[in-house]
Write a protein that holds these residues in place. Structure first.
Motif, PDB file in Angstrom:
ATOM      1  N   THR A 107       0.835  -1.195   0.000  1.00  0.00           N
ATOM      2  CA  THR A 107       0.000   0.000   0.000  1.00  0.00           C
ATOM      3  C   THR A 107       0.874   1.252   0.000  1.00  0.00           C
ATOM      4  O   THR A 107       2.094   1.188   0.121  1.00  0.00           O
ATOM      5  N   SER A 108       0.221   2.411  -0.100  1.00  0.00           N
ATOM      6  CA  SER A 108       0.965   3.676  -0.128  1.00  0.00           C
ATOM      7  C   SER A 108       1.703   3.951   1.174  1.00  0.00           C
ATOM      8  O   SER A 108       2.680   4.691   1.201  1.00  0.00           O
ATOM      9  N   SER A 109       1.222   3.341   2.270  1.00  0.00           N
ATOM     10  CA  SER A 109       1.858   3.558   3.573  1.00  0.00           C
ATOM     11  C   SER A 109       2.752   2.396   3.982  1.00  0.00           C
ATOM     12  O   SER A 109       3.216   2.344   5.116  1.00  0.00           O
ATOM     13  N   SER A 151      -9.844   2.067   0.204  1.00  0.00           N
ATOM     14  CA  SER A 151      -9.629   3.400  -0.358  1.00  0.00           C
ATOM     15  C   SER A 151     -10.361   4.468   0.449  1.00  0.00           C
ATOM     16  O   SER A 151     -10.125   5.656   0.258  1.00  0.00           O
ATOM     17  N   THR A 182      -9.935   6.660  -4.956  1.00  0.00           N
ATOM     18  CA  THR A 182      -9.627   7.644  -3.922  1.00  0.00           C
ATOM     19  C   THR A 182      -8.236   7.377  -3.385  1.00  0.00           C
ATOM     20  O   THR A 182      -7.951   6.288  -2.888  1.00  0.00           O
ATOM     21  N   GLU A 183      -7.366   8.355  -3.512  1.00  0.00           N
ATOM     22  CA  GLU A 183      -6.000   8.238  -3.010  1.00  0.00           C
ATOM     23  C   GLU A 183      -5.732   9.434  -2.111  1.00  0.00           C
ATOM     24  O   GLU A 183      -5.602  10.562  -2.587  1.00  0.00           O
ATOM     25  N   GLY A 184      -5.671   9.185  -0.807  1.00  0.00           N
ATOM     26  CA  GLY A 184      -5.553  10.285   0.132  1.00  0.00           C
ATOM     27  C   GLY A 184      -6.875  11.028   0.210  1.00  0.00           C
ATOM     28  O   GLY A 184      -7.925  10.452   0.414  1.00  0.00           O
ATOM     29  N   ALA A 185      -6.830  12.324   0.001  1.00  0.00           N
ATOM     30  CA  ALA A 185      -8.040  13.149   0.090  1.00  0.00           C
ATOM     31  C   ALA A 185      -8.639  13.467  -1.274  1.00  0.00           C
ATOM     32  O   ALA A 185      -9.598  14.235  -1.359  1.00  0.00           O
ATOM     33  N   ARG A 186      -8.114  12.905  -2.361  1.00  0.00           N
ATOM     34  CA  ARG A 186      -8.627  13.244  -3.686  1.00  0.00           C
ATOM     35  C   ARG A 186      -8.584  12.033  -4.597  1.00  0.00           C
ATOM     36  O   ARG A 186      -7.998  11.004  -4.277  1.00  0.00           O
ATOM     37  N   ASN A 188      -7.773  10.062  -8.246  1.00  0.00           N
ATOM     38  CA  ASN A 188      -6.705  10.020  -9.236  1.00  0.00           C
ATOM     39  C   ASN A 188      -7.245   9.307 -10.474  1.00  0.00           C
ATOM     40  O   ASN A 188      -7.225   8.076 -10.556  1.00  0.00           O
TER      41      ASN A 188
END
Length: 249
Positions: A107-109, A151, A182-186, A188
């Motif tokens: 994942t992104s984190s 997400s 949804t990736e973070g607050a927005r 893509n």
């Protein structure tokens, strides 16, 4: 291989899908379901490209799989990869994506484990036309997964799979997709394209080669290990079976 788990936008999208299902249900009752119950299974497994053929009216099809992926020295597992497809008309099916369990998912984190999001959608077959089978698949995912995996949004996807018989035992197919994960607050916006060539070896055995690339607004990814973002390797298997829930009358 690029694997995506994206679905559709907010509550209006979910209501749209339910409204479509409700409008198609009378068509299902008006037709004699079960006439094509013995047709061959057209599955979305194991390739990235979805099948351009719907399941027969009245049929309930289960597709399942397991995948092991190596990435950055870590091994990840993904199962049961279950998709449930139900034919409600001659060229229409409902689709339900059961949440997968991801072990050491990238994942992104960082690497995390847990269940992913479930999804709901339908497929409308538009072909065949001029030798091409074409379908459109709108779907929406719901934020039901684990905190590190989900997400956390209602994410839309629209897929356009196609296929064409080239000659005896050879088939070309592909798919164009638009996704709004949804990736973070927005979101893509991501486009994806795939193409594959299939060769039927014997009645139960096929071999194929497939290309797929994802093209997001932010970031860039290729499959087949052509960039550092692609997995080092991926090995998986799957199986499908179909039950006839509605018999022809």
């Amino acid at each position: 291989m690029i694997r995506t788990r994206f679905g559709l936008v907010r509550y209006p999208c979910a209501l749209f899908l339910f409204a479509m299902a409700g409008s198609l249900a009378p068509r299902a009752r008006a037709q004699a379901c079960g006439a094509n119950a013995q047709s061959p299974i057209a599955t979305d497994r194991p390739q990235i490209t979805s099948s351009s053929i719907v399941v027969p009216c009245g049929s309930l099809q289960f597709e399942n799989g397991f995948q092991e992926t190596g990435n950055g020295g870590q091994r990840g597992f993904d199962f049961p990869e279950t998709s449930v497809r139900f034919g409600i008309a001659n060229k229409t099916e409902l689709r339900f994506g059961v949440p997968d369990y991801f072990q050491n998912d990238d994942t992104s984190s960082g690497f995390a484990s847990g269940f992913g999001d479930l999804s709901l959608g339908f497929k409308q077959q538009l072909g065949p036309t001029r030798g091409f089978d074409v379908s459109v698949i709108p779907s929406v995912s719901f934020p039901t997964g684990a905190h590190a995996i989900s997400s956390h949004g209602y994410d839309p996807t629209v897929q356009l799979p196609w296929s064409h018989s080239l000659k005896k035992n050879w088939t070309a197919a592909g798919m164009f997709s638009l996704m709004w994960p949804t990736e973070g607050a927005r979101r893509n916006l991501t486009g994806q394209a795939s193409v594959y060539f299939d060769r039927q070896l014997t009645a139960p055995w096929d071999a194929y080669v497939e290309y797929s690339g994802a093209f997001p607004q932010r970031g860039f990814h290729w499959n087949l290990g052509l960039s550092s973002a692609a997995p080092d390797h991926s090995i998986g298997f799957g199986y499908s079976f179909r039950l006839q829930a509605i018999r022809s009358r």
